[in-house]
Design a protein around this motif. Structure first.
Motif, PDB file in Angstrom:
ATOM      1  N   LEU A  98     -32.803  27.360   6.082  1.00  0.00           N
ATOM      2  CA  LEU A  98     -33.505  27.901   6.864  1.00  0.00           C
ATOM      3  C   LEU A  98     -33.801  29.431   6.673  1.00  0.00           C
ATOM      4  CD1 LEU A  98     -32.649  25.078   9.346  1.00  0.00           C
ATOM      5  CD2 LEU A  98     -35.182  25.383   8.092  1.00  0.00           C
ATOM      6  N   GLN A  99     -32.792  29.543   6.874  1.00  0.00           N
ATOM      7  CA  GLN A  99     -32.305  31.411   6.403  1.00  0.00           C
ATOM      8  C   GLN A  99     -33.654  32.889   5.717  1.00  0.00           C
ATOM      9  OE1 GLN A  99     -31.074  33.982   8.240  1.00  0.00           O
ATOM     10  NE2 GLN A  99     -32.283  35.840   7.533  1.00  0.00           N
ATOM     11  N   ALA A 100     -33.381  31.675   4.683  1.00  0.00           N
ATOM     12  CA  ALA A 100     -34.907  31.763   3.270  1.00  0.00           C
ATOM     13  C   ALA A 100     -35.966  31.628   3.809  1.00  0.00           C
ATOM     14  CB  ALA A 100     -34.388  31.571   2.178  1.00  0.00           C
ATOM     15  N   ALA A 101     -35.875  30.507   4.442  1.00  0.00           N
ATOM     16  CA  ALA A 101     -37.596  30.247   4.543  1.00  0.00           C
ATOM     17  C   ALA A 101     -38.102  31.132   5.781  1.00  0.00           C
ATOM     18  CB  ALA A 101     -38.076  29.331   4.848  1.00  0.00           C
ATOM     19  N   LYS A 125     -18.288  31.311  13.663  1.00  0.00           N
ATOM     20  CA  LYS A 125     -18.546  31.418  12.199  1.00  0.00           C
ATOM     21  C   LYS A 125     -19.714  30.443  11.029  1.00  0.00           C
ATOM     22  CE  LYS A 125     -14.953  29.071   9.327  1.00  0.00           C
ATOM     23  NZ  LYS A 125     -14.204  27.903   9.116  1.00  0.00           N
ATOM     24  N   SER A 126     -20.479  29.874  11.799  1.00  0.00           N
ATOM     25  CA  SER A 126     -21.406  29.523  10.871  1.00  0.00           C
ATOM     26  C   SER A 126     -22.576  30.738  10.949  1.00  0.00           C
ATOM     27  CB  SER A 126     -22.449  28.525  12.038  1.00  0.00           C
ATOM     28  OG  SER A 126     -22.098  27.561  11.708  1.00  0.00           O
ATOM     29  N   VAL A 127     -22.736  31.529  11.875  1.00  0.00           N
ATOM     30  CA  VAL A 127     -23.946  32.537  11.852  1.00  0.00           C
ATOM     31  C   VAL A 127     -22.989  33.603  10.109  1.00  0.00           C
ATOM     32  CG1 VAL A 127     -24.834  34.310  12.786  1.00  0.00           C
ATOM     33  CG2 VAL A 127     -24.942  32.475  13.667  1.00  0.00           C
ATOM     34  N   ARG A 128     -21.756  33.855  10.539  1.00  0.00           N
ATOM     35  CA  ARG A 128     -21.512  34.714   9.642  1.00  0.00           C
ATOM     36  C   ARG A 128     -20.783  34.131   8.441  1.00  0.00           C
ATOM     37  NH1 ARG A 128     -17.412  34.935  12.892  1.00  0.00           N
ATOM     38  NH2 ARG A 128     -15.391  33.642  11.383  1.00  0.00           N
ATOM     39  N   GLN A 129     -20.819  33.407   8.257  1.00  0.00           N
ATOM     40  CA  GLN A 129     -20.596  32.244   6.915  1.00  0.00           C
ATOM     41  C   GLN A 129     -21.511  32.161   5.991  1.00  0.00           C
ATOM     42  OE1 GLN A 129     -17.975  28.656   6.320  1.00  0.00           O
ATOM     43  NE2 GLN A 129     -19.548  27.393   6.066  1.00  0.00           N
ATOM     44  N   ASN A 130     -23.072  32.365   7.001  1.00  0.00           N
ATOM     45  CA  ASN A 130     -24.401  31.898   6.316  1.00  0.00           C
ATOM     46  C   ASN A 130     -25.811  32.885   6.072  1.00  0.00           C
ATOM     47  OD1 ASN A 130     -23.578  28.869   5.066  1.00  0.00           O
ATOM     48  ND2 ASN A 130     -23.451  28.703   7.489  1.00  0.00           N
ATOM     49  N   GLU A 131     -25.358  34.116   6.363  1.00  0.00           N
ATOM     50  CA  GLU A 131     -25.675  35.313   7.308  1.00  0.00           C
ATOM     51  C   GLU A 131     -26.707  34.680   7.725  1.00  0.00           C
ATOM     52  OE1 GLU A 131     -25.273  37.125   2.860  1.00  0.00           O
ATOM     53  OE2 GLU A 131     -23.785  37.652   3.221  1.00  0.00           O
ATOM     54  N   LEU A 132     -26.789  34.239   8.773  1.00  0.00           N
ATOM     55  CA  LEU A 132     -27.947  33.877   9.461  1.00  0.00           C
ATOM     56  C   LEU A 132     -28.640  35.092  10.566  1.00  0.00           C
ATOM     57  CD1 LEU A 132     -27.566  30.705  10.482  1.00  0.00           C
ATOM     58  CD2 LEU A 132     -28.285  30.722   8.000  1.00  0.00           C
TER      59      LEU A 132
END
Length: 225
Positions: A98-101, A125-132
């Motif tokens: 989703l971040q890529a899109a 943690k989700s935001v940081r770990q997945n670089e959102l």
């Protein structure tokens, strides 16, 4: 590689016990049983569908900001993705896709949010770990997920597996003892609150490509012009 190809590759490695995974066959069989029973229950068919009205909601983001669906819809179409939590590798891969899109979604005039039952600490943690670059909202007790028809309670045998074997303490992750989860679901909502795209799958290892939502996003953007 498509999102589903990534998910399938992870699933194959997990089931084959490739390092760092070492999961007994009985554990996999129990997880499969729960998925099969959820599919057979018909729960996904009772979730909100395209053409129906989305409910209003307001939830805290990972930074504590209260995010309102009504405020976001005042700016343009809204994409909402429900996921299980930072502990779920399938969900993390979906968030990354989703971040890529995200640039395509924003170019089409839409905002994107993701919702899970986890606490704000775990959302951070989700935001940081997945670089959102989009917010993760905390849906305590899956209240908003229930409004969309996604909430289900895990069967007792699966709770025992998560708690006693996998040591996956969902009450700690989520800050409540309900042992409920959302079925993964994605919705595109137009500014009139009409759902223009809905995809819900009780099999958490199956997720649609983010690009599948773009036609609905663009149509919703044109409708407001």
């Amino acid at each position: 590689m498509t999102l589903q190809a990534r998910l399938d590759a992870f699933k194959a490695d997990f089931r084959a016990g490739k390092p760092p995974y070492s999961v007994p066959a009985a554990v996999i069989a129990t997880m499969d049983r729960a998925t099969d029973e959820l599919i057979a229950s018909g729960a996904a068919g009772r979730a909100l569908k395209a053409g129906e009205q989305a409910p209003d909601f307001a939830l805290p983001a990972e930074d504590g900001t209260l995010v309102s669906s009504r405020d976001l819809l005042a700016r343009g179409p809204l994409i909402v993705s429900f996921y299980r939590g930072v502990w779920c590798p399938y969900c993390n891969m979906e968030l990354q896709a989703l971040q890529a899109a995200l640039p395509d979604f924003r170019q089409a005039g839409a905002n994107l949010i993701a919702i899970s039952p986890q606490t704000r600490v775990n959302s951070r943690k989700s935001v940081r770990q997945n670089e959102l670059d989009f917010p993760i909202l905390s849906d305590a007790e899956n209240t908003v997920a229930a409004m969309f028809g996604l909430r289900f309670r895990m069967p007792d045998y699966l709770i025992a597996l998560y708690r006693d074997v996998l040591r996956n303490d969902l009450p700690a992750f989520n800050g409540d003892a309900s042992w409920t989860l959302p079925m993964p679901g994605r919705f595109v909502i137009g500014q009139d609150a009409t759902i223009r795209y809905a995809e819900v799958n009780p099999d958490y290892t199956r997720r649609p490509e983010p690009s599948d939502m773009l036609p609905a996003v663009r149509a919703a953007s044109l409708a407001r012009a």
